[in-house]
Motif scaffolding. Structure first.
Motif, mmCIF file in Angstrom:
data_model
loop_
_atom_site.group_PDB
_atom_site.id
_atom_site.type_symbol
_atom_site.label_atom_id
_atom_site.label_comp_id
_atom_site.label_asym_id
_atom_site.label_seq_id
_atom_site.Cartn_x
_atom_site.Cartn_y
_atom_site.Cartn_z
ATOM 1 N N MET A 1 0.827 -1.214 0.000
ATOM 2 C CA MET A 1 0.000 0.000 0.000
ATOM 3 C C MET A 1 0.862 1.265 0.000
ATOM 4 S SD MET A 1 -3.011 0.981 2.642
ATOM 5 C CE MET A 1 -3.803 2.571 2.604
ATOM 6 N N LEU A 2 1.946 1.230 0.748
ATOM 7 C CA LEU A 2 2.831 2.401 0.796
ATOM 8 C C LEU A 2 3.446 2.675 -0.563
ATOM 9 C CD1 LEU A 2 4.880 2.194 4.127
ATOM 10 C CD2 LEU A 2 3.279 3.987 3.445
ATOM 11 N N ARG A 3 3.948 1.631 -1.190
ATOM 12 C CA ARG A 3 4.590 1.814 -2.485
ATOM 13 C C ARG A 3 3.572 2.257 -3.533
ATOM 14 N NH1 ARG A 3 5.918 -0.223 -7.371
ATOM 15 N NH2 ARG A 3 8.098 0.021 -8.033
ATOM 16 N N GLU A 4 2.416 1.628 -3.529
ATOM 17 C CA GLU A 4 1.385 1.971 -4.511
ATOM 18 C C GLU A 4 0.954 3.417 -4.384
ATOM 19 O OE1 GLU A 4 1.473 -0.664 -2.639
ATOM 20 O OE2 GLU A 4 1.442 -2.397 -3.984
ATOM 21 N N THR A 5 0.781 3.864 -3.137
ATOM 22 C CA THR A 5 0.372 5.246 -2.894
ATOM 23 C C THR A 5 1.436 6.215 -3.363
ATOM 24 O OG1 THR A 5 -0.951 4.560 -0.987
ATOM 25 C CG2 THR A 5 -0.368 6.886 -1.119
ATOM 26 N N PHE A 6 2.707 5.878 -3.119
ATOM 27 C CA PHE A 6 3.817 6.738 -3.540
ATOM 28 C C PHE A 6 3.889 6.824 -5.058
ATOM 29 C CE2 PHE A 6 8.327 7.512 -4.536
ATOM 30 C CZ PHE A 6 8.554 8.658 -3.784
ATOM 31 N N LEU A 10 3.492 10.273 -7.310
ATOM 32 C CA LEU A 10 4.503 10.820 -8.213
ATOM 33 C C LEU A 10 4.064 10.797 -9.670
ATOM 34 C CD1 LEU A 10 6.226 10.697 -5.626
ATOM 35 C CD2 LEU A 10 8.163 10.104 -7.096
ATOM 36 N N ALA A 11 3.164 9.887 -10.012
ATOM 37 C CA ALA A 11 2.670 9.814 -11.390
ATOM 38 C C ALA A 11 1.899 11.077 -11.774
ATOM 39 C CB ALA A 11 1.790 8.589 -11.568
ATOM 40 N N ASN A 12 1.466 11.854 -10.755
ATOM 41 C CA ASN A 12 0.801 13.131 -11.024
ATOM 42 C C ASN A 12 1.793 14.200 -11.492
ATOM 43 O OD1 ASN A 12 -1.735 12.162 -10.179
ATOM 44 N ND2 ASN A 12 -1.272 12.636 -8.033
ATOM 45 N N TYR A 13 3.087 13.921 -11.318
ATOM 46 C CA TYR A 13 4.100 14.944 -11.596
ATOM 47 C C TYR A 13 5.141 14.522 -12.627
ATOM 48 C CZ TYR A 13 2.013 16.815 -7.379
ATOM 49 O OH TYR A 13 1.106 17.282 -6.469
ATOM 50 N N ASN A 16 8.350 9.574 -15.616
ATOM 51 C CA ASN A 16 9.631 8.872 -15.583
ATOM 52 C C ASN A 16 9.564 7.733 -14.569
ATOM 53 O OD1 ASN A 16 12.301 8.031 -15.232
ATOM 54 N ND2 ASN A 16 13.136 10.078 -15.604
ATOM 55 N N THR A 17 9.227 6.543 -15.051
ATOM 56 C CA THR A 17 9.055 5.382 -14.173
ATOM 57 C C THR A 17 10.345 5.021 -13.455
ATOM 58 O OG1 THR A 17 7.346 4.515 -15.661
ATOM 59 C CG2 THR A 17 8.301 2.981 -14.065
ATOM 60 N N GLN A 18 11.468 5.145 -14.134
ATOM 61 C CA GLN A 18 12.746 4.823 -13.512
ATOM 62 C C GLN A 18 13.024 5.749 -12.324
ATOM 63 O OE1 GLN A 18 16.117 4.701 -16.156
ATOM 64 N NE2 GLN A 18 17.616 4.724 -14.481
ATOM 65 N N LEU A 19 12.743 7.035 -12.507
ATOM 66 C CA LEU A 19 12.952 7.989 -11.422
ATOM 67 C C LEU A 19 12.026 7.694 -10.251
ATOM 68 C CD1 LEU A 19 14.227 10.518 -10.230
ATOM 69 C CD2 LEU A 19 12.541 11.886 -11.500
ATOM 70 N N ILE A 20 10.779 7.398 -10.544
ATOM 71 C CA ILE A 20 9.824 7.063 -9.480
ATOM 72 C C ILE A 20 10.325 5.861 -8.684
ATOM 73 C CG2 ILE A 20 7.510 6.176 -8.999
ATOM 74 C CD1 ILE A 20 6.496 7.836 -11.358
ATOM 75 N N GLN A 96 12.906 17.692 -8.370
ATOM 76 C CA GLN A 96 13.258 16.776 -9.455
ATOM 77 C C GLN A 96 12.048 16.404 -10.303
ATOM 78 O OE1 GLN A 96 15.983 14.015 -6.856
ATOM 79 N NE2 GLN A 96 16.258 13.423 -8.985
ATOM 80 N N ILE A 97 10.874 16.406 -9.685
ATOM 81 C CA ILE A 97 9.671 16.020 -10.423
ATOM 82 C C ILE A 97 8.767 17.229 -10.673
ATOM 83 C CG2 ILE A 97 9.723 13.609 -9.686
ATOM 84 C CD1 ILE A 97 7.632 14.300 -7.565
ATOM 85 N N SER A 98 9.336 18.417 -10.517
ATOM 86 C CA SER A 98 8.665 19.673 -10.900
ATOM 87 C C SER A 98 7.394 19.977 -10.092
ATOM 88 C CB SER A 98 8.325 19.649 -12.395
ATOM 89 O OG SER A 98 9.490 19.466 -13.177
ATOM 90 N N VAL A 99 7.431 19.700 -8.812
ATOM 91 C CA VAL A 99 6.337 20.109 -7.939
ATOM 92 C C VAL A 99 6.417 21.621 -7.756
ATOM 93 C CG1 VAL A 99 5.319 19.883 -5.626
ATOM 94 C CG2 VAL A 99 6.338 17.880 -6.746
ATOM 95 N N ALA A 100 5.271 22.286 -7.726
ATOM 96 C CA ALA A 100 5.240 23.743 -7.593
ATOM 97 C C ALA A 100 5.886 24.189 -6.286
ATOM 98 C CB ALA A 100 3.801 24.241 -7.660
ATOM 99 N N SER A 101 6.566 25.316 -6.338
ATOM 100 C CA SER A 101 7.316 25.828 -5.182
ATOM 101 C C SER A 101 6.440 26.009 -3.948
ATOM 102 C CB SER A 101 7.991 27.150 -5.539
ATOM 103 O OG SER A 101 8.976 26.965 -6.523
ATOM 104 N N GLU A 102 5.207 26.472 -4.129
ATOM 105 C CA GLU A 102 4.332 26.701 -2.975
ATOM 106 C C GLU A 102 4.036 25.399 -2.241
ATOM 107 O OE1 GLU A 102 -0.052 27.282 -4.025
ATOM 108 O OE2 GLU A 102 0.939 27.786 -5.921
ATOM 109 N N HIS A 103 3.908 24.301 -2.987
ATOM 110 C CA HIS A 103 3.661 23.004 -2.358
ATOM 111 C C HIS A 103 4.914 22.484 -1.662
ATOM 112 C CE1 HIS A 103 -0.163 23.145 -4.275
ATOM 113 N NE2 HIS A 103 0.311 22.959 -5.501
ATOM 114 N N ILE A 104 6.060 22.764 -2.260
ATOM 115 C CA ILE A 104 7.318 22.368 -1.642
ATOM 116 C C ILE A 104 7.501 23.088 -0.308
ATOM 117 C CG2 ILE A 104 9.834 22.444 -1.851
ATOM 118 C CD1 ILE A 104 9.476 22.091 -4.879
#
Length: 204
Positions: A1-6, A10-13, A16-20, A96-104
């Motif tokens: 469940m942890l891996r699937e959720t992660f 990340l698939a929203n951002y 790159n499957t290798q990076l995920i 690395q996965i281009s998350v918006a700065s405000e969320h970071i």
């Protein structure tokens, strides 16, 4: 469940499957360190379960899940800057996965908030830090395993050094008007948490 959720997160951002997979492997490795006994993948699973119960109350779900995975990614019982280091690594990985700065920035602030678990003007932060403390309000059998695992993480310290510090922590929580800042977690765990903390204090 942890891996699937992660992976879903990340698939929203990134596509790159290798990076995920690399980022998940890093999380799995860090939280599976032999030096860890409480700050483990099981801790993350517990947190995820608690947060899923109140998903409808969370304003920024993706951000709080990033916080979940990265809040203890750096952990060394000898250091007092684990939260700062974890927040820094979270920022690096999210960029690395281009998350918006405000969320970071929100994620980093939530990670840093786990240092004191103090009241925050941000409701998501209060939900997260309360979830992080929810182990305090579990049944005694679970709580006793928790405090024994915490002790194992500080194994290098003899009892005459560890116990006074632990007592200080317990007194700190017991002296608080409310351990849990949100009504949801207060109603669910406050009473049992105080019973558990007092019991551990009596044992010490």
């Amino acid at each position: 469940m942890l891996r699937e959720t992660f992976v879903e997160l990340l698939a929203n951002y990134t596509g790159n499957t290798q990076l995920i997979n690399e980022l998940w492997a890093e999380i799995e490795k860090n939280y599976s360190s032999k030096k860890r006994h409480y700050h483990t993948l099981q801790h993350l699973e517990h947190l995820l379960k608690q947060l899923q119960e109140i998903k409808g109350e969370i304003l920024h779900w993706d951000t709080i899940i990033f916080t979940l995975y990265y809040h203890d990614i750096i952990y060394n019982s000898l250091n007092s800057n684990n939260e700062e280091k974890s927040a820094t690594l979270a920022e690096k990985r999210m960029r690395q996965i281009s998350v918006a700065s405000e969320h970071i920035e929100r994620c980093k602030n939530q990670i840093l908030a786990t240092k004191s678990h103090a009241q925050s003007p941000d409701s998501d932060t209060n939900f997260f830090t309360d979830a992080d403390l929810s182990v305090l309000g579990q049944d005694w059998s679970i709580y006793s395993q928790y405090y024994q695992n915490v002790r194992k993480e500080y194994f290098i310290y003899p009892d005459f050094v560890y116990n006074p510090g632990r007592k200080k922590v317990l007194h700190h929580f017991l002296s608080m008007k409310r351990i849990f800042k949100t009504d949801f977690f207060f109603g669910k765990f406050e009473e049992q948490a105080r019973i558990n903390l007092a019991h551990e204090l009596a044992i010490l």
